[in-house]
Design a protein around this motif. Structure first.
Motif, PDB file in Angstrom:
ATOM      1  N   GLY A 337     -54.677  12.590  18.020  1.00  0.00           N
ATOM      2  CA  GLY A 337     -55.958  13.138  18.421  1.00  0.00           C
ATOM      3  C   GLY A 337     -57.134  12.280  18.009  1.00  0.00           C
ATOM      4  O   GLY A 337     -58.213  12.353  18.615  1.00  0.00           O
ATOM      5  N   LEU A 338     -56.930  11.446  16.984  1.00  0.00           N
ATOM      6  CA  LEU A 338     -57.979  10.536  16.534  1.00  0.00           C
ATOM      7  C   LEU A 338     -57.899   9.172  17.207  1.00  0.00           C
ATOM      8  O   LEU A 338     -58.646   8.254  16.869  1.00  0.00           O
ATOM      9  N   GLY A 339     -56.961   9.032  18.139  1.00  0.00           N
ATOM     10  CA  GLY A 339     -56.904   7.817  18.931  1.00  0.00           C
ATOM     11  C   GLY A 339     -55.839   6.818  18.546  1.00  0.00           C
ATOM     12  O   GLY A 339     -55.683   5.785  19.214  1.00  0.00           O
ATOM     13  N   ALA A 340     -55.094   7.075  17.479  1.00  0.00           N
ATOM     14  CA  ALA A 340     -54.007   6.183  17.073  1.00  0.00           C
ATOM     15  C   ALA A 340     -52.680   6.750  17.561  1.00  0.00           C
ATOM     16  O   ALA A 340     -52.600   7.884  18.055  1.00  0.00           O
ATOM     17  N   ILE A 341     -51.633   5.966  17.432  1.00  0.00           N
ATOM     18  CA  ILE A 341     -50.290   6.459  17.737  1.00  0.00           C
ATOM     19  C   ILE A 341     -49.655   6.915  16.424  1.00  0.00           C
ATOM     20  O   ILE A 341     -49.507   6.127  15.486  1.00  0.00           O
ATOM     21  N   GLY A 342     -49.356   8.200  16.346  1.00  0.00           N
ATOM     22  CA  GLY A 342     -48.705   8.744  15.158  1.00  0.00           C
ATOM     23  C   GLY A 342     -47.201   8.578  15.262  1.00  0.00           C
ATOM     24  O   GLY A 342     -46.618   8.853  16.317  1.00  0.00           O
ATOM     25  N   VAL A 343     -46.583   8.110  14.201  1.00  0.00           N
ATOM     26  CA  VAL A 343     -45.144   7.823  14.219  1.00  0.00           C
ATOM     27  C   VAL A 343     -44.474   8.572  13.076  1.00  0.00           C
ATOM     28  O   VAL A 343     -44.920   8.498  11.922  1.00  0.00           O
ATOM     29  N   THR A 344     -43.419   9.287  13.381  1.00  0.00           N
ATOM     30  CA  THR A 344     -42.587   9.913  12.345  1.00  0.00           C
ATOM     31  C   THR A 344     -41.153   9.420  12.528  1.00  0.00           C
ATOM     32  O   THR A 344     -40.768   8.983  13.606  1.00  0.00           O
ATOM     33  N   LEU A 345     -40.375   9.511  11.466  1.00  0.00           N
ATOM     34  CA  LEU A 345     -38.986   9.054  11.559  1.00  0.00           C
ATOM     35  C   LEU A 345     -38.109   9.827  10.591  1.00  0.00           C
ATOM     36  O   LEU A 345     -38.602  10.420   9.628  1.00  0.00           O
ATOM     37  N   ASP A 346     -36.836   9.813  10.866  1.00  0.00           N
ATOM     38  CA  ASP A 346     -35.824  10.319   9.934  1.00  0.00           C
ATOM     39  C   ASP A 346     -35.120   9.111   9.332  1.00  0.00           C
ATOM     40  O   ASP A 346     -34.408   8.393  10.036  1.00  0.00           O
ATOM     41  N   HIS A 347     -35.349   8.853   8.056  1.00  0.00           N
ATOM     42  CA  HIS A 347     -34.563   7.821   7.383  1.00  0.00           C
ATOM     43  C   HIS A 347     -33.482   8.498   6.547  1.00  0.00           C
ATOM     44  O   HIS A 347     -33.520   9.706   6.313  1.00  0.00           O
ATOM     45  N   ARG A 348     -32.518   7.711   6.096  1.00  0.00           N
ATOM     46  CA  ARG A 348     -31.306   8.305   5.507  1.00  0.00           C
ATOM     47  C   ARG A 348     -31.333   8.284   3.980  1.00  0.00           C
ATOM     48  O   ARG A 348     -30.400   7.805   3.335  1.00  0.00           O
ATOM     49  N   LEU A 349     -32.382   8.868   3.418  1.00  0.00           N
ATOM     50  CA  LEU A 349     -32.435   9.063   1.971  1.00  0.00           C
ATOM     51  C   LEU A 349     -31.787  10.420   1.673  1.00  0.00           C
ATOM     52  O   LEU A 349     -32.462  11.430   1.503  1.00  0.00           O
ATOM     53  N   HIS A 350     -30.460  10.424   1.639  1.00  0.00           N
ATOM     54  CA  HIS A 350     -29.720  11.664   1.401  1.00  0.00           C
ATOM     55  C   HIS A 350     -29.337  11.836  -0.067  1.00  0.00           C
ATOM     56  O   HIS A 350     -28.944  12.925  -0.495  1.00  0.00           O
ATOM     57  N   ALA A 351     -29.410  10.746  -0.831  1.00  0.00           N
ATOM     58  CA  ALA A 351     -29.119  10.772  -2.266  1.00  0.00           C
ATOM     59  C   ALA A 351     -29.987   9.708  -2.922  1.00  0.00           C
ATOM     60  O   ALA A 351     -30.517   8.813  -2.255  1.00  0.00           O
ATOM     61  N   LEU A 352     -30.132   9.796  -4.236  1.00  0.00           N
ATOM     62  CA  LEU A 352     -30.985   8.838  -4.935  1.00  0.00           C
ATOM     63  C   LEU A 352     -30.453   7.419  -4.829  1.00  0.00           C
ATOM     64  O   LEU A 352     -31.215   6.459  -4.973  1.00  0.00           O
ATOM     65  N   THR A 353     -29.183   7.278  -4.566  1.00  0.00           N
ATOM     66  CA  THR A 353     -28.603   5.944  -4.406  1.00  0.00           C
ATOM     67  C   THR A 353     -28.866   5.363  -3.017  1.00  0.00           C
ATOM     68  O   THR A 353     -28.486   4.221  -2.738  1.00  0.00           O
ATOM     69  N   ASP A 354     -29.541   6.127  -2.151  1.00  0.00           N
ATOM     70  CA  ASP A 354     -29.739   5.710  -0.762  1.00  0.00           C
ATOM     71  C   ASP A 354     -31.058   4.981  -0.520  1.00  0.00           C
ATOM     72  O   ASP A 354     -31.387   4.697   0.644  1.00  0.00           O
ATOM     73  N   TYR A 355     -31.822   4.680  -1.562  1.00  0.00           N
ATOM     74  CA  TYR A 355     -33.109   4.029  -1.325  1.00  0.00           C
ATOM     75  C   TYR A 355     -32.984   2.704  -0.568  1.00  0.00           C
ATOM     76  O   TYR A 355     -33.778   2.434   0.340  1.00  0.00           O
ATOM     77  N   PRO A 356     -32.009   1.848  -0.881  1.00  0.00           N
ATOM     78  CA  PRO A 356     -31.891   0.615  -0.084  1.00  0.00           C
ATOM     79  C   PRO A 356     -31.660   0.896   1.392  1.00  0.00           C
ATOM     80  O   PRO A 356     -32.246   0.233   2.260  1.00  0.00           O
ATOM     81  N   ARG A 357     -30.814   1.876   1.703  1.00  0.00           N
ATOM     82  CA  ARG A 357     -30.554   2.208   3.101  1.00  0.00           C
ATOM     83  C   ARG A 357     -31.800   2.785   3.766  1.00  0.00           C
ATOM     84  O   ARG A 357     -32.120   2.459   4.915  1.00  0.00           O
ATOM     85  N   ALA A 358     -32.525   3.650   3.038  1.00  0.00           N
ATOM     86  CA  ALA A 358     -33.760   4.217   3.592  1.00  0.00           C
ATOM     87  C   ALA A 358     -34.784   3.124   3.859  1.00  0.00           C
ATOM     88  O   ALA A 358     -35.511   3.166   4.863  1.00  0.00           O
ATOM     89  N   ALA A 359     -34.856   2.129   2.957  1.00  0.00           N
ATOM     90  CA  ALA A 359     -35.785   1.014   3.168  1.00  0.00           C
ATOM     91  C   ALA A 359     -35.412   0.234   4.424  1.00  0.00           C
ATOM     92  O   ALA A 359     -36.294  -0.189   5.187  1.00  0.00           O
ATOM     93  N   ASP A 360     -34.125   0.041   4.658  1.00  0.00           N
ATOM     94  CA  ASP A 360     -33.683  -0.646   5.874  1.00  0.00           C
ATOM     95  C   ASP A 360     -34.036   0.169   7.118  1.00  0.00           C
ATOM     96  O   ASP A 360     -34.460  -0.387   8.146  1.00  0.00           O
ATOM     97  N   ASP A 361     -33.843   1.485   7.039  1.00  0.00           N
ATOM     98  CA  ASP A 361     -34.193   2.349   8.172  1.00  0.00           C
ATOM     99  C   ASP A 361     -35.681   2.256   8.487  1.00  0.00           C
ATOM    100  O   ASP A 361     -36.082   2.226   9.660  1.00  0.00           O
ATOM    101  N   LEU A 362     -36.503   2.236   7.448  1.00  0.00           N
ATOM    102  CA  LEU A 362     -37.945   2.138   7.651  1.00  0.00           C
ATOM    103  C   LEU A 362     -38.313   0.808   8.293  1.00  0.00           C
ATOM    104  O   LEU A 362     -39.102   0.753   9.250  1.00  0.00           O
ATOM    105  N   ALA A 363     -37.756  -0.281   7.788  1.00  0.00           N
ATOM    106  CA  ALA A 363     -38.060  -1.595   8.355  1.00  0.00           C
ATOM    107  C   ALA A 363     -37.639  -1.665   9.825  1.00  0.00           C
ATOM    108  O   ALA A 363     -38.371  -2.214  10.672  1.00  0.00           O
ATOM    109  N   GLU A 364     -36.493  -1.065  10.131  1.00  0.00           N
ATOM    110  CA  GLU A 364     -36.015  -1.062  11.524  1.00  0.00           C
ATOM    111  C   GLU A 364     -36.961  -0.249  12.407  1.00  0.00           C
ATOM    112  O   GLU A 364     -37.270  -0.642  13.545  1.00  0.00           O
TER     113      GLU A 364
END
Length: 508
Positions: A337-364
């Motif tokens: 509504g403010l003129g930008a493109i809003g982006v949401t995503l589901d990354h796979r931070l399902h456990a505390l050990t998943d931060y590297p995978r979540a970071a990869d999902d975000l970069a992708e």
């Protein structure tokens, strides 16, 4: 008369309960601190065959020699494993099991799976460097924080802990726990040491996400207490701990069953009434488009994009997934509504050990967004929420030229002690020193939990030291997850201010 059996964690022994035991006895209780085979003043009894089964039998034998008809079993950290093993063999003698800053091991879990720090786990699993490799050496004086928060411990306490620590027989940590169903049916109490990163509020949020593994916690026989101290409360807060154990034995404590019937806070409506916007779903990514943006045809001006990054861990089976939670839908629509493109995503931070995978999902996801012809690939902002704050570290440490702003709302900006990420790259409070002039917009809530608030202050101190460009948007009466909890004018104004500040950096 209540009888307590106290089982300590790794490398310690019955000696660690001395002050707590004294206070419980003053209150009229029977107390039996346990020194497991190979630990404390029984370290000389350890051998290559000493394993979890040995420690379970230690606790069973003690229960059999207690004259009181029922006992309260207290397991601290590793100690919950032999406690649960013994409870399964003598369930008729157990009035309650107390998990003292301990995990929730399941049948078949070895203790090392609940060790928070990856470096420590690697040491437990690795090949021994000496002939005596069946023993795991105790931490050095400066290593105890890898096992848990040392908040509240004096230098004298740490010196005592180090001096009396014993090597841990490796088999006690690697042998799987055999957990009979009878043990899981007993009344229980969880005591959280909040400086270590867990609390009643945190568990309540996780239960609200629908994790089936935690369904048992809503049983009315399950109670909870918070202790505002570190991982060794028997040393840092013996009086408070003794008081909590007496209340636990009496069946007192906070119960989740009365609260989980309410709608979870993350599924309540967004604090702003925003109109619907066109949404496109591409894999794990959703794009919220301004009305005037169509198909990226020639001559159409590309728009800046704001990528919202959720926290967690979120159970893999949780439904709806974060991008369909009202807060993220609301943010996506609001930015569109403010003129930008809003982006949401589901990354796979399902456990505390998943931060590297979540970071990869975000970069992708970012690469997917930047490749969209409707997006200006050189004008991207990242907006992280809650425990998603740790994922800012990569971008702060080495900001790419297209990243125009990083925003964070009620973020976790340093790993909590119990998360086992102390040696990882996910440390924004350190990474900010590489941010240069990258603008950071930080929304801080005044009613934040102390364990998270301290990470924000650590980040702001580091940012000030290195001259980072940080704007703080304060919500003095705001709570963690305020977008669906605090429908106040103060909170609405904060969302608008933060959003417009992010857009100003994108357009500047």
């Amino acid at each position: 008369m209540t009888a307590f059996v106290l089982v300590a964690g790794s490398h310690t022994g019955g000696w660690v309960w001395r002050e707590v035991a004294g206070r419980l006895r003053e209150a009229g209780a029977e107390v039996y601190p346990v020194t497991l085979t190979g630990m404390g003043d029984r370290r000389h009894l350890a051998g290559p065959g000493t394993d979890l089964e040995t420690h379970v039998e230690d606790v069973v034998q003690l229960i059999d020699h207690v004259e009181a008809p029922e006992v309260v079993l207290v397991g601290h950290c590793y100690g919950i494993h032999p406690v649960l093993g013994a409870a399964g063999r003598r369930p008729e003698r157990i009035a309650r099991v107390v998990y003292l800053d301990a995990g929730m091991p399941q049948d078949g879990d070895p203790a090392l799976t609940l060790v928070p720090d990856g470096t420590v786990r690697d040491r437990l699993l690795g090949e021994g460097e000496a002939a005596d490799d069946w023993r795991v050496p105790p931490p050095a004086a400066d290593e105890w924080q890898r096992w848990g928060s040392t908040t509240g411990l004096s230098e004298t306490d740490l010196a005592r802990l180090t001096r009396l620590a014993a090597p841990q027989p490796r088999g006690t940590l690697t042998q799987p726990l055999r957990l009979p169903e009878a043990a899981t049916a007993l009344p229980t109490t969880g005591v959280f040491c909040t400086a270590n990163g867990n609390s009643i509020a945190v568990v309540e949020q996780i239960v609200g996400l629908g994790d089936p593994r935690l369904k048992a916690l809503v049983d009315p026989r399950v109670t909870f207490f918070d202790l505002d101290t570190g991982h060794w409360p028997m040393l840092s807060a013996p009086g408070e701990l003794a008081g909590v154990l007496l209340k636990a034995a009496a069946g007192e404590g906070y119960r989740l069953s009365a609260t989980v019937t309410e709608q979870p806070s993350h599924l309540r409506p967004f604090l702003l009434d925003v109109p619907e916007r066109r949404r496109e779903r591409i894999g794990r990514v959703d794009l919220y488009l301004p009305d005037e943006v169509r198909d990226g045809a020639a001559g159409e001006e590309p728009r800046p994009a704001v990528v919202f990054v959720h926290g967690g861990p979120v159970p893999a089976g949780a439904r709806p997934t974060p991008r369909d939670w009202p807060a993220f839908v609301g943010y996506g629509r609001y930015l569109a509504g403010l003129g930008a493109i809003g982006v949401t995503l589901d990354h796979r931070l399902h456990a505390l050990t998943d931060y590297p995978r979540a970071a990869d999902d975000l970069a992708e996801a970012i690469e997917l967004v930047r490749a969209d012809p409707r997006v200006d690939e050189d004008r991207i902002a990242l907006w992280h929420l809650s425990a998603g704050g740790l994922l800012t570290a990569d971008w702060l440490a080495a900001p790419p030229p297209w990243l125009r702003c990083v925003a964070a709302s009620y973020p976790v900006l340093a790993p909590l002690p119990s998360w086992g990420l102390s040696g990882s790259r996910f440390r924004p409070a350190e990474a900010v020193r590489g941010a240069g002039r990258l603008p950071v917009v930080l929304t801080r809530v005044g009613q934040e939990s102390p364990e998270i608030a301290v990470t924000v202050e650590e980040f702001l101190t580091a940012a000030a030291d290195c001259g980072a460009d940080v704007e703080v948007v304060d919500i003095p009466n705001g709570h963690h997850g305020f977008e669906t909890r605090d429908h106040t004018e103060e909170a609405r104004q904060a969302v608008d201010r933060a959003a417009r500040s992010v857009l100003a950096h994108l357009r500047g």
